[in-house]
Motif scaffolding. Sequence first.
Motif, PDB file in Angstrom:
ATOM      1  N   PRO A  70       0.819  -1.216   0.119  1.00 22.90           N
ATOM      2  CA  PRO A  70      -0.204  -0.063   0.039  1.00 22.90           C
ATOM      3  C   PRO A  70       0.839   1.304  -0.161  1.00 22.90           C
ATOM      4  N   THR A  71       1.976   1.091   0.453  1.00 26.06           N
ATOM      5  CA  THR A  71       2.977   2.404   0.296  1.00 26.06           C
ATOM      6  C   THR A  71       3.378   2.814  -0.858  1.00 26.06           C
ATOM      7  N   VAL A  72       3.118   2.061  -1.900  1.00 26.10           N
ATOM      8  CA  VAL A  72       3.382   2.402  -3.172  1.00 26.10           C
ATOM      9  C   VAL A  72       2.248   2.003  -4.195  1.00 26.10           C
ATOM     10  N   THR A  73       1.204   2.227  -3.800  1.00 27.67           N
ATOM     11  CA  THR A  73      -0.130   1.897  -4.498  1.00 27.67           C
ATOM     12  C   THR A  73      -0.865   3.366  -4.702  1.00 27.67           C
ATOM     13  N   ALA A  74      -0.935   3.812  -6.082  1.00 30.42           N
ATOM     14  CA  ALA A  74      -1.519   5.173  -6.347  1.00 30.42           C
ATOM     15  C   ALA A  74      -3.136   4.851  -6.619  1.00 30.42           C
TER      16      ALA A  74
ATOM     17  N   TYR B 261       6.610  -1.490 -17.315  1.00 28.87           N
ATOM     18  CA  TYR B 261       6.014  -0.954 -16.125  1.00 28.87           C
ATOM     19  C   TYR B 261       7.079  -0.602 -15.071  1.00 28.87           C
ATOM     20  N   GLY B 262       6.491   0.613 -14.572  1.00 33.68           N
ATOM     21  CA  GLY B 262       7.303   0.816 -13.185  1.00 33.68           C
ATOM     22  C   GLY B 262       7.095   2.180 -12.625  1.00 33.68           C
ATOM     23  N   PHE B 263       7.390   2.729 -11.757  1.00 35.08           N
ATOM     24  CA  PHE B 263       7.311   4.011 -11.307  1.00 35.08           C
ATOM     25  C   PHE B 263       8.741   4.759 -10.738  1.00 35.08           C
ATOM     26  N   GLY B 264       8.677   5.856 -10.572  1.00 34.09           N
ATOM     27  CA  GLY B 264      10.015   6.613 -10.254  1.00 34.09           C
ATOM     28  C   GLY B 264      11.008   6.589 -11.217  1.00 34.09           C
ATOM     29  N   GLY B 265      10.466   6.231 -12.579  1.00 38.21           N
ATOM     30  CA  GLY B 265      11.661   6.073 -13.576  1.00 38.21           C
ATOM     31  C   GLY B 265      12.313   4.683 -13.826  1.00 38.21           C
ATOM     32  N   VAL B 266      11.833   3.941 -12.879  1.00 31.33           N
ATOM     33  CA  VAL B 266      12.559   2.470 -12.880  1.00 31.33           C
ATOM     34  C   VAL B 266      11.522   1.445 -13.131  1.00 31.33           C
ATOM     35  N   THR B 267      12.006   0.339 -14.069  1.00 31.38           N
ATOM     36  CA  THR B 267      10.920  -0.739 -14.373  1.00 31.38           C
ATOM     37  C   THR B 267      10.886  -1.545 -13.167  1.00 31.38           C
ATOM     38  N   GLN B 268       9.798  -2.218 -13.335  1.00 34.59           N
ATOM     39  CA  GLN B 268       9.766  -3.312 -12.158  1.00 34.59           C
ATOM     40  C   GLN B 268      10.705  -4.518 -12.425  1.00 34.59           C
ATOM     41  N   GLU B 269      11.111  -4.760 -13.883  1.00 38.70           N
ATOM     42  CA  GLU B 269      12.024  -5.825 -14.151  1.00 38.70           C
ATOM     43  C   GLU B 269      13.289  -5.521 -13.343  1.00 38.70           C
ATOM     44  N   TYR B 270      13.620  -3.985 -13.696  1.00 36.08           N
ATOM     45  CA  TYR B 270      15.036  -3.857 -13.000  1.00 36.08           C
ATOM     46  C   TYR B 270      14.895  -3.902 -11.445  1.00 36.08           C
TER      47      TYR B 270
END
Length: 135
Positions: free
Chosen positions: A36-40, A116-125
């Motif tokens: 939940p801390t990174v859910t928008a 897909y990602g957030f903060g300019g970084v992909t989830q794969e990374y």
Amino acid sequence: MPIINIAVSTAPDAGRSARIAGRITDLTRQHLRKDPTVTAVAISHVDPRHWFAGGQSLAAHGAESFFLDIKVVDGTNTKGELADYMAAVFSAMDDMLGGVHSESYVHVHEVTAAAYGFGGVTQEYRYIKGRLAAA
């Protein structure tokens, strides 16, 4: 990490929006195991005179409706988790909006981690970086 867009057929109300965002974030944590801390959550409102189901406006039906659209990384949830989430969301929205039309929707997009990602970084990374750090 998911982004959740919710359209509701009600007039804008900050208190109701906060309750919806909080409840949906909690259900997303419970059923899909999302942090939940990174859910928008973004909520938009559509006048029920301009939302149609079965050829009639929701105003004519005397009902409310919603459309929830969430993006998650593919392969992170089972079919059972997704089905349980959809049922829980429908029930919660019915409680919060009161008498939702059966033509209310939940759409879970399972997207690739590389796209897909957030903060300019992909989830794969993030995944690869975490695996390397653990090694």
